[in-house]
Write an enzyme that holds these catalytic residues in place. Structure first.
Site, PDB file in Angstrom:
ATOM      1  N   GLY A 248     -32.352  -3.833 -43.984  1.00 14.65           N
ATOM      2  CA  GLY A 248     -31.838  -5.181 -44.147  1.00 14.65           C
ATOM      3  C   GLY A 248     -31.418  -5.740 -42.800  1.00 14.65           C
ATOM      4  CB  CYS A 249     -31.378  -9.181 -41.449  1.00 12.30           C
ATOM      5  SG  CYS A 249     -30.643 -10.030 -42.867  1.00 12.30           S
ATOM      6  CE1 TYR A 250     -25.440 -11.403 -42.161  1.00 16.76           C
ATOM      7  CE2 TYR A 250     -26.280 -11.152 -44.392  1.00 16.76           C
ATOM      8  CZ  TYR A 250     -25.756 -11.953 -43.389  1.00 16.76           C
ATOM      9  OH  TYR A 250     -25.542 -13.291 -43.632  1.00 16.76           O
ATOM     10  CB  ALA A 251     -28.361  -2.892 -43.041  1.00 16.36           C
ATOM     11  CB  THR A 252     -30.933  -4.152 -38.404  1.00 16.71           C
ATOM     12  OG1 THR A 252     -31.954  -3.902 -39.374  1.00 16.71           O
ATOM     13  CG2 THR A 252     -31.465  -3.793 -37.019  1.00 16.71           C
TER      14      THR A 252
END
Length: 315
Positions: free
Chosen positions: A115-119
């Protein structure tokens, strides 16, 4: 033989961006299903099983269904949905996560795109947990803001509707108020965290770009750690990486503000260490494009590794 790649869900935001990155290349062949047969299970199954690699740009349920249609053991799969990011047997597609992850991605036939935030969140925590600077059970709070493209077609249409009553009034809004954002499980699992973090995301009135922030009290970390030591640990972790780098302390100190659109249309992620030794507090920030390193760029990077192609091709 040139490998064939099929994007299942190529009409969505992520699918379109992946397609755009792959179309100009001559080291792979991009194949598409007849638009009139997209909802035909037999036609989709044929496409999925005939490709060398499949990229799923689908909602979670549809992604699980697509995987079930794949019976050819030679097909490599990248799933851009949330469905398999903590599923045993799937490799998490963040090659820079640790020194072994790139090899795991390259050797895998099932890769879950992060996920983008997770990255951004994992990029900040994993090196500090690995270096024994951050206790894995430390309660953390991440703050983040993303462009509205991350919300898909419905949110894009909403934010771009100039006739809407709040079109010029609302510069950003917070969401996931129940503290149950879908990226939390992967942040905890792959960030090396034993305690579920608090995550407070917001969406801004701009199309793409992202900031993920982690404020920390130095006194809550292991030992008498300094801001410089945190910076050194992050710098060592990402030394030599092409797509992830750490700003020098001097560069960070000279910055008065940080633009979330600063790395748009790239596959890069840049980490900043702000704060002061005297206050005993630091503010770690990851800057990335939610459509680049946070989605389609990461998928292309993982695809290159899985097919044995140049990792930076198309990026």
């Amino acid at each position: 033989m040139t490998p064939k790649v099929f994007i299942d869900g190529e009409a969505g935001t992520t699918g379109l961006q992946i397609r755009e990155r792959l179309l100009p290349r001559n080291d792979l062949q991009l194949v598409s299903i007849d638009p009139d047969r997209r909802k035909d299970p037999a036609a989709r199954a044929a496409m999925l099983n005939d490709a060398d690699a499949v990229i799923l740009c689908l909602p979670d349920e549809a992604a699980v269904e697509a995987v079930a249609l794949i019976t050819n053991p030679a097909v490599k799969v990248i799933d851009a949905s949330t469905a398999h990011r903590t599923t045993p047997g799937w490799t998490y597609g963040f090659p820079e996560m640790d020194e072994t992850q790139r090899g795991r991605v390259a050797a895998s036939s099932r890769v879950s795109n992060p996920g983008c935030y997770a990255t951004g969140a994992i990029a900040l925590t994993r090196p500090l947990v690995t270096a024994d600077i951050m206790p894995p059970d430390l309660p953390l709070s991440f703050n983040a803001v993303s462009g509205y493209s991350g919300g898909g077609k419905a949110m894009i249409a909403e934010f771009e509707d100039e006739s809407a009553p709040n079109f010029t009034r609302v510069p950003y809004r917070i969401y996931a108020l129940g503290l149950g954002h879908k990226h939390l499980p992967e942040i905890q699992a792959h960030g090396g965290l034993l305690t579920r973090p608090i995550f407070t995301p917001a969406v801004g009135r701009y199309y793409q770009g992202m900031l993920v922030e982690l404020p920390l009290h130095l006194g809550m970390l292991n030992g008498n750690v300094s801001m410089a030591e945190i910076h050194d640990a992050l710098t060592r972790h990402y030394a030599g990486e092409k797509f992830v780098d750490v700003a020098s302390l001097d560069e960070s100190k000279a910055i008065g503000t940080l633009d979330p659109e600063g790395l748009n249309n790239t596959n890069r992620l840049k980490i900043f260490v702000f704060g002061s030794e005297t206050s005993g507090q630091v503010r770690l920030v990851a800057l990335l494009d939610n459509l680049g390193k946070g989605a389609s760029g990461a998928a292309v990077q993982n695809l290159n590794l899985m097919l044995g192609l140049k990792e930076g091709a198309g990026l």
